[in-house]
Write a protein that holds these residues in place. Structure first.
Motif, PDB file in Angstrom:
ATOM      1  N   ILE A  26      85.911 191.836 -36.152  1.00 55.71           N
ATOM      2  CA  ILE A  26      86.255 193.162 -35.645  1.00 55.71           C
ATOM      3  C   ILE A  26      85.162 193.569 -34.662  1.00 55.71           C
ATOM      4  O   ILE A  26      83.975 193.440 -34.965  1.00 55.71           O
ATOM      5  N   VAL A  27      85.563 194.033 -33.478  1.00 56.05           N
ATOM      6  CA  VAL A  27      84.585 194.624 -32.562  1.00 56.05           C
ATOM      7  C   VAL A  27      84.748 196.136 -32.641  1.00 56.05           C
ATOM      8  O   VAL A  27      85.857 196.658 -32.621  1.00 56.05           O
ATOM      9  N   ILE A  28      83.638 196.827 -32.748  1.00 56.17           N
ATOM     10  CA  ILE A  28      83.670 198.279 -32.886  1.00 56.17           C
ATOM     11  C   ILE A  28      84.086 198.921 -31.562  1.00 56.17           C
ATOM     12  O   ILE A  28      83.688 198.445 -30.502  1.00 56.17           O
ATOM     13  N   PRO A  29      84.930 199.938 -31.575  1.00 52.80           N
ATOM     14  CA  PRO A  29      85.138 200.704 -30.335  1.00 52.80           C
ATOM     15  C   PRO A  29      83.810 201.362 -29.964  1.00 52.80           C
ATOM     16  O   PRO A  29      83.326 202.231 -30.698  1.00 52.80           O
ATOM     17  N   TRP A  86      81.349 192.024 -37.869  1.00 57.86           N
ATOM     18  CA  TRP A  86      81.696 193.346 -37.344  1.00 57.86           C
ATOM     19  C   TRP A  86      80.663 193.658 -36.276  1.00 57.86           C
ATOM     20  O   TRP A  86      79.518 193.968 -36.582  1.00 57.86           O
ATOM     21  N   LEU A  87      81.054 193.536 -35.015  1.00 55.53           N
ATOM     22  CA  LEU A  87      80.111 193.609 -33.905  1.00 55.53           C
ATOM     23  C   LEU A  87      79.997 195.040 -33.387  1.00 55.53           C
ATOM     24  O   LEU A  87      80.988 195.615 -32.931  1.00 55.53           O
ATOM     25  N   ARG A 102      73.512 191.853 -33.671  1.00 52.43           N
ATOM     26  CA  ARG A 102      74.314 191.538 -32.491  1.00 52.43           C
ATOM     27  C   ARG A 102      74.700 192.795 -31.707  1.00 52.43           C
ATOM     28  O   ARG A 102      75.641 192.769 -30.911  1.00 52.43           O
ATOM     29  N   THR A 103      73.993 193.887 -31.895  1.00 52.96           N
ATOM     30  CA  THR A 103      74.307 195.138 -31.202  1.00 52.96           C
ATOM     31  C   THR A 103      74.282 194.940 -29.685  1.00 52.96           C
ATOM     32  O   THR A 103      73.357 194.346 -29.140  1.00 52.96           O
ATOM     33  N   THR A 127      80.618 190.666 -25.213  1.00 52.57           N
ATOM     34  CA  THR A 127      79.647 190.879 -26.290  1.00 52.57           C
ATOM     35  C   THR A 127      79.259 189.577 -26.977  1.00 52.57           C
ATOM     36  O   THR A 127      78.237 189.509 -27.662  1.00 52.57           O
ATOM     37  N   LEU A 128      80.068 188.538 -26.803  1.00 51.28           N
ATOM     38  CA  LEU A 128      79.796 187.235 -27.426  1.00 51.28           C
ATOM     39  C   LEU A 128      79.142 186.259 -26.451  1.00 51.28           C
ATOM     40  O   LEU A 128      78.979 185.077 -26.773  1.00 51.28           O
TER      41      LEU A 128
END
Length: 643
Positions: free
Chosen positions: A46-49, A84-85, A149-150, A474-475
């Motif tokens: 899951i990537v955070i909005p 969860w990124l 991973r923020t 983000t990755l």
């Protein structure tokens, strides 16, 4: 405070303040939220909005992030490699507005007084001071993100991804610079996309204005809601099948209050039922009129009579008495002058939808401008096909049809913003006389091929142009990182339905175009947090609840329990902002019951209980087997409902 130990000697009363922070810190120290891309386990992502970098936590965040946390913890418990990124968005317009307001109030200066480089550094200083606040607040409510991973949408690596996308789309013929009518915010002083200029109903007037025929034989009446734009008119048009105006075709009229002559022509886009059936064509201040003018005659003028501050300009077309006036003040003066000269036939109440800036609520000004655009139709086709083939699903399902309709009717995306904070557009203009080349590149070119000096584009990219890359930039993309290989594509997106157009659809388009695969398979759209009168909670209404106050009084688990227990798929959550006990005491009381159950069980244990795997099932009595069967049934049911 010494760290409590969770043993059989639990405190007689549940006190979340005494244990939650310490327990959370133990989780962080043990790195239980950190995903391992080399584990070989089945990933779940899951990537955070990403919230605005200078935002503060509100109940919408509380609901959205608790739902994500429930999902990620469940899959983590099942043994999947759960990522969860987290991260934040630089929020171009919002963040720049905050810093500009502070600069104006504290120093009496504008960004122009400081200059671009100094102002941008001021914004960075502000972000470095405030940027981590909301992430710290998410930790306070127990969010189990992989904080190692923020990401931030202006990180160096992320910026490289944004430039790569712009250049690739440009090279593929999908990014272009165009001269078109766009939505302009006179307060934020920037262009806006269709989605950022939101429709709101407005009570106004419909003025019926007489345009005198040049030959002196009478007049033509035109109905308009914006008499201040008439100085930018280049023609009047009527439908070719409109019998009452047939004899006027080819004649000319004078723009009222001026000596400017314009022709009368025909156009099939005119709505014969609206107003008088005669339409004024103002190509620089109306997108439809711009298209009409292009179809009529490519050589027609396109005069801009309202400037970027929504003031009347144009020394040749605008009467001297109106020059420099705000568009609203000018409208009043124009109506008075029309009445005085007998050119106002009538006026009547009229209600219609007017676009407003989604950030400051200012009425936007349609304005002819040079901007950068993305041709969206080729991108939308694959994203639309993915939905229709079931590769991407929406919960609740009704939002899928909204997504489908939007992609079907999609228009080109205006991506340039007249701001200083953000990803600066990687385009350079040759200054050599007679050249006019525009160079687009990831790295700054030294000179033009002709040897001329280059000037970089002053604009930055729309914030959503960077955030649509969030699931893969983000990755580490465009690099082939281990994280990208292991954690893309992701699985679930949890967000609000209000950004299906801004963000969700564009992420799906971007995922397919740049990586050839969907960024996630399920889009879970949570409801809106509302007060006891069913109004959306907001700072402007003063009806919000501070989640951190709830955590302090009732505990993070109480907040999370109450948010989730009242949040059936897609339904709004109703909270009583005047009575926190009514909204959150139930969660605290439920936590207290679990605490007491644990105390009872622990007090009756003789040492640590063995794992069920180590127990001979033949020793179980009937009651034991019944309890275990009910546990297995519940586990199966919960698992099924999570999918």
């Amino acid at each position: 405070m010494t760290e409590p130990t969770i043993t059989r000697d639990l405190a007689p009363q549940y006190d979340p303040a005494a244990i939650e922070e310490a327990v959370y810190q133990r989780w962080l120290d043990a790195a239980v939220f950190t995903a391992d891309g080399t584990s070989g386990r089945d990933p779940y992502v899951i990537v955070i909005p990403p919230p605005n970098v200078t935002d503060i936590l509100h109940m919408g965040h509380g609901l959205n992030n608790t739902l994500q946390d429930v999902m990620i913890r469940f899959e983590r418990m099942r043994g999947r490699e759960a990522l969860w990124l987290p991260g934040t968005d630089h929020a171009g317009i919002a963040t720049q507005n905050v810093v500009e307001r502070t600069l104006r109030e504290e120093e009496g200066k504008t960004r122009q007084d400081l200059g671009r480089d100094t102002f941008v550094q001021r914004v960075w200083d502000h972000v470095n001071r405030k940027g981590g606040t909301i992430l710290d607040q998410l930790k306070a409510i127990g969010a189990s993100c992989d904080w190692s991973r923020t990401r931030f949408t202006l990180d160096e690596d992320y910026s490289a991804a944004v430039k790569r996308v712009f250049v690739q789309l440009h090279d593929d013929g999908l990014v272009y610079r165009g001269h078109r009518v766009i939505h302009w915010c006179p307060r934020c002083l920037t262009s806006l996309s269709d989605e950022e200029a939101e429709f709101h109903d407005r009570e106004t007037r419909l003025w019926h204005i007489r345009y005198p025929l040049t030959e002196g034989s009478g007049h033509v009446t035109v109905a308009t809601t914006r008499p201040e734009t008439m100085f930018g008119d280049v023609a009047l048009v009527h439908h070719p099948d409109d019998g009452k105006h047939q004899a006027l075709t080819g004649k000319t009229v004078r723009i009222p209050l001026t000596a400017i002559e314009i022709p009368i022509d025909v156009s099939t886009v005119v709505e014969r039922e609206f107003g008088t059936g005669m339409l004024k064509v103002t190509p620089a201040h109306d997108a439809n009129d711009f298209d009409i003018a292009n179809a009529m005659d490519g050589d027609l003028e396109r005069p801009v009579v309202i400037d970027e501050h929504a003031n009347m300009v144009d020394m040749e077309r605008v009467p001297e008495a109106l020059r420099g006036l705000d568009r609203d003040d000018a409208r009043k003066r124009i109506v008075e002058a029309l009445q005085a000269e007998g050119l106002l036939e009538k006026e009547e109440p009229y209600r219609h939808a007017v676009r407003r800036c989604y950030r400051c609520n200012t009425v936007v000004e349609p304005r002819l401008s040079h901007q950068w655009f993305v041709n969206m139709k080729p991108l939308a086709e694959t994203a639309l096909e993915a939905y229709r083939e079931g590769k991407v699903r929406f919960i609740p399902e009704r939002w899928g049809k909204v997504y489908e309709n939007w992609l079907t009717e999609i228009r080109d995306w205006n991506i340039s913003r007249q701001l200083w904070w953000g990803h600066r557009i990687p385009a350079w203009y040759c200054q050599a006389e007679g050249c006019g080349k525009i160079l687009v590149a990831e790295d700054e070119p030294a000179t033009c091929g002709c040897g001329g000096e280059l000037r970089r584009d002053d604009d930055v990219l729309d914030t959503w142009f960077s955030s649509w890359l969030w699931p893969f930039a983000t990755l580490g993309w465009p690099k082939e990182t281990d994280d990208l290989k292991h954690f893309y594509p992701g699985h679930t997106l949890v967000t609000g339905p209000d950004i299906i157009f801004f963000w969700v659809a564009r992420m799906i388009m971007g995922g397919y175009y740049f990586l050839g695969d969907r960024p996630f398979e399920t889009v879970y759209l949570n409801g809106i947090v509302r007060d006891s009168l069913h109004r959306k909670m907001s700072k402007s209404l003063g009806n919000g609840i501070d989640p951190l106050e709830v955590v302090e009084r009732y505990g993070a688990d109480a907040l999370r329990y109450n948010m989730v227990s009242g949040a059936a798929a897609g339904t709004d959550v109703i909270l009583d902002e005047k009575d926190l006990d009514a909204s959150f005491a139930a969660g605290r009381n439920f936590g207290n019951k679990l605490w007491n159950v644990a105390r009872l069980i622990l007090s009756n244990l003789d040492g640590a209980p063995p794992s069920l795997r180590d127990v001979d099932s033949s020793q179980f009595e009937l009651a034991d087997r019944w309890i275990l069967s009910r546990l297995q049934h519940t586990t199966r049911a919960v698992t099924e409902h999570f999918h």
